[in-house]
Motif scaffolding. Structure first.
Motif, PDB file in Angstrom:
ATOM      1  N   CYS A   1     -34.646   1.083 -51.811  1.00 51.87           N
ATOM      2  CA  CYS A   1     -35.993   1.987 -51.574  1.00 51.87           C
ATOM      3  C   CYS A   1     -36.419   1.622 -50.221  1.00 51.87           C
ATOM      4  O   CYS A   1     -36.996   2.528 -49.578  1.00 51.87           O
ATOM      5  CB  CYS A   1     -37.001   1.344 -52.522  1.00 51.87           C
ATOM      6  SG  CYS A   1     -37.557  -0.347 -52.158  1.00 51.87           S
ATOM      7  N   GLU A   2     -35.982   0.574 -49.513  1.00 49.86           N
ATOM      8  CA  GLU A   2     -36.293   0.535 -48.357  1.00 49.86           C
ATOM      9  C   GLU A   2     -35.618   1.054 -47.367  1.00 49.86           C
ATOM     10  O   GLU A   2     -35.748   1.831 -46.387  1.00 49.86           O
ATOM     11  CB  GLU A   2     -36.272  -1.130 -47.649  1.00 49.86           C
ATOM     12  CG  GLU A   2     -37.183  -1.978 -48.450  1.00 49.86           C
ATOM     13  CD  GLU A   2     -37.077  -3.523 -48.057  1.00 49.86           C
ATOM     14  OE1 GLU A   2     -37.894  -4.033 -47.528  1.00 49.86           O
ATOM     15  OE2 GLU A   2     -35.776  -3.874 -48.446  1.00 49.86           O
ATOM     16  N   LEU A   3     -34.070   1.299 -47.787  1.00 46.78           N
ATOM     17  CA  LEU A   3     -33.077   2.216 -46.904  1.00 46.78           C
ATOM     18  C   LEU A   3     -33.408   3.673 -46.955  1.00 46.78           C
ATOM     19  O   LEU A   3     -33.197   4.343 -45.905  1.00 46.78           O
ATOM     20  CB  LEU A   3     -31.625   1.606 -47.254  1.00 46.78           C
ATOM     21  CG  LEU A   3     -31.273   0.407 -47.064  1.00 46.78           C
ATOM     22  CD1 LEU A   3     -30.163   0.055 -47.674  1.00 46.78           C
ATOM     23  CD2 LEU A   3     -30.898   0.537 -45.266  1.00 46.78           C
ATOM     24  N   THR A   4     -33.855   4.127 -48.312  1.00 47.97           N
ATOM     25  CA  THR A   4     -34.244   5.557 -48.446  1.00 47.97           C
ATOM     26  C   THR A   4     -35.290   5.967 -47.406  1.00 47.97           C
ATOM     27  O   THR A   4     -35.365   7.064 -46.888  1.00 47.97           O
ATOM     28  CB  THR A   4     -34.530   5.881 -49.857  1.00 47.97           C
ATOM     29  OG1 THR A   4     -35.624   5.041 -50.238  1.00 47.97           O
ATOM     30  CG2 THR A   4     -33.444   5.679 -50.537  1.00 47.97           C
ATOM     31  N   GLU A   5     -36.396   5.024 -47.324  1.00 47.47           N
ATOM     32  CA  GLU A   5     -37.588   5.155 -46.550  1.00 47.47           C
ATOM     33  C   GLU A   5     -37.069   5.131 -45.011  1.00 47.47           C
ATOM     34  O   GLU A   5     -37.455   6.188 -44.258  1.00 47.47           O
ATOM     35  CB  GLU A   5     -38.719   3.952 -46.579  1.00 47.47           C
ATOM     36  CG  GLU A   5     -39.873   4.325 -46.075  1.00 47.47           C
ATOM     37  CD  GLU A   5     -40.583   5.461 -46.634  1.00 47.47           C
ATOM     38  OE1 GLU A   5     -41.869   5.976 -45.725  1.00 47.47           O
ATOM     39  OE2 GLU A   5     -40.519   5.753 -47.765  1.00 47.47           O
TER      40      GLU A   5
END
Length: 254
Positions: free
Chosen positions: A173-177
């Motif tokens: 989720c952090e990397l998609t953001e």
């Protein structure tokens, strides 16, 4: 020649399907893999979900009756539950029979239970492949420069790896953001980096975190260090997006 491995559990809807997907991606160069059930049902949606979330391909995964496969030659038949082990007896002789016993995650019906089962099966398969390498005299893990640079020859994958290097651990989720891409796309790129041996994964609560593999050779660590030092703005925008993330998970460093 590749060894042939058949995973068996009762329903072939979760555990054995997970094992099939994991071994195929972790050591598909060494093994041909399939799975089957003594009483097959449809693949459980949550089993497929946790595989996809962890970046593993689910293409072609489907439940099959053991009777369709036991007439073929198999080097290993691995049962994943006591019930299947008892029902199978000694199928597919002269295959080596191996009995693993993992609790069925289906009755709980919880995402965390399926994710834990996936983690435990992955660890067992890691040991299985390690023992197989030792028994067959195969060389230890090799970080081939061509494969490494192919994996890094994509803007998003390079940015993801440099972000993880900078932040120590990041979840999908952090990397998609930070990368501003959809979750399935991020998972595919992360799977490529993991399959090249660049990343390790660890589950904390509901999140799977990615970190640099502790087995990276010194020459590769120097390349990453000099890439970062020589290109200070390489992931500047991505780090700004990450810093602005309001619902960022909290990671515990262990």
């Amino acid at each position: 020649m590749k060894r042939r491995v058949l995973f068996v559990c009762t329903a072939n809807s979760a555990r054995s399907l997970m094992a099939e997907a994991l071994l195929r991606e972790m050591a598909g160069d060494q093994f041909e893999v399939a799975s089957a059930g003594t009483q097959p049902e449809k693949p459980h949606p949550m089993a497929i979900q946790v595989l996809e979330e962890a970046g593993y391909s689910v293409d072609g995964l489907h439940s099959k009756p053991l009777a369709d496969l036991e007439g073929e030659h198999w080097d290993y038949v691995i049962t994943l539950c006591e019930k299947a082990s008892q029902e199978c007896g000694t199928v597919c002789q002269p295959a080596q029979q191996i009995a693993w016993d993992f609790p069925d995650p289906v009755p709980a019906g919880r995402h965390a239970t399926f994710a834990l089962t996936l983690k435990e099966i992955r660890e067992r398969i890691g040991l299985f492949t390690l023992v197989h390498r030792k028994q067959t005299g195969m060389k230890p893990e090799n970080f081939d420069p061509v494969s490494i640079f192919k994996a890094l020859g994509d803007e998003l994958r390079l940015a993801a790896l440099m972000l993880i290097r900078e932040q120590k651990k990041l979840c999908v989720c952090e990397l998609t953001e930070a990368l501003d891409i959809p979750q399935p796309k991020a998972s595919r790129h992360l799977a490529t980096l993991r399959d090249a041996g660049l990343l390790d994964t660890e589950r904390q609560g509901q999140w799977v975190y990615y970190s640099l593999s502790p087995r990276l050779p010194h020459w590769l660590l120097r390349v990453l260090d000099e890439t970062s030092e020589g290109n200070p703005t390489l992931i500047k925008t991505e780090l700004e997006r990450l810093a602005a993330m309001t619902d960022r998970p909290v990671v515990r460093f262990i």
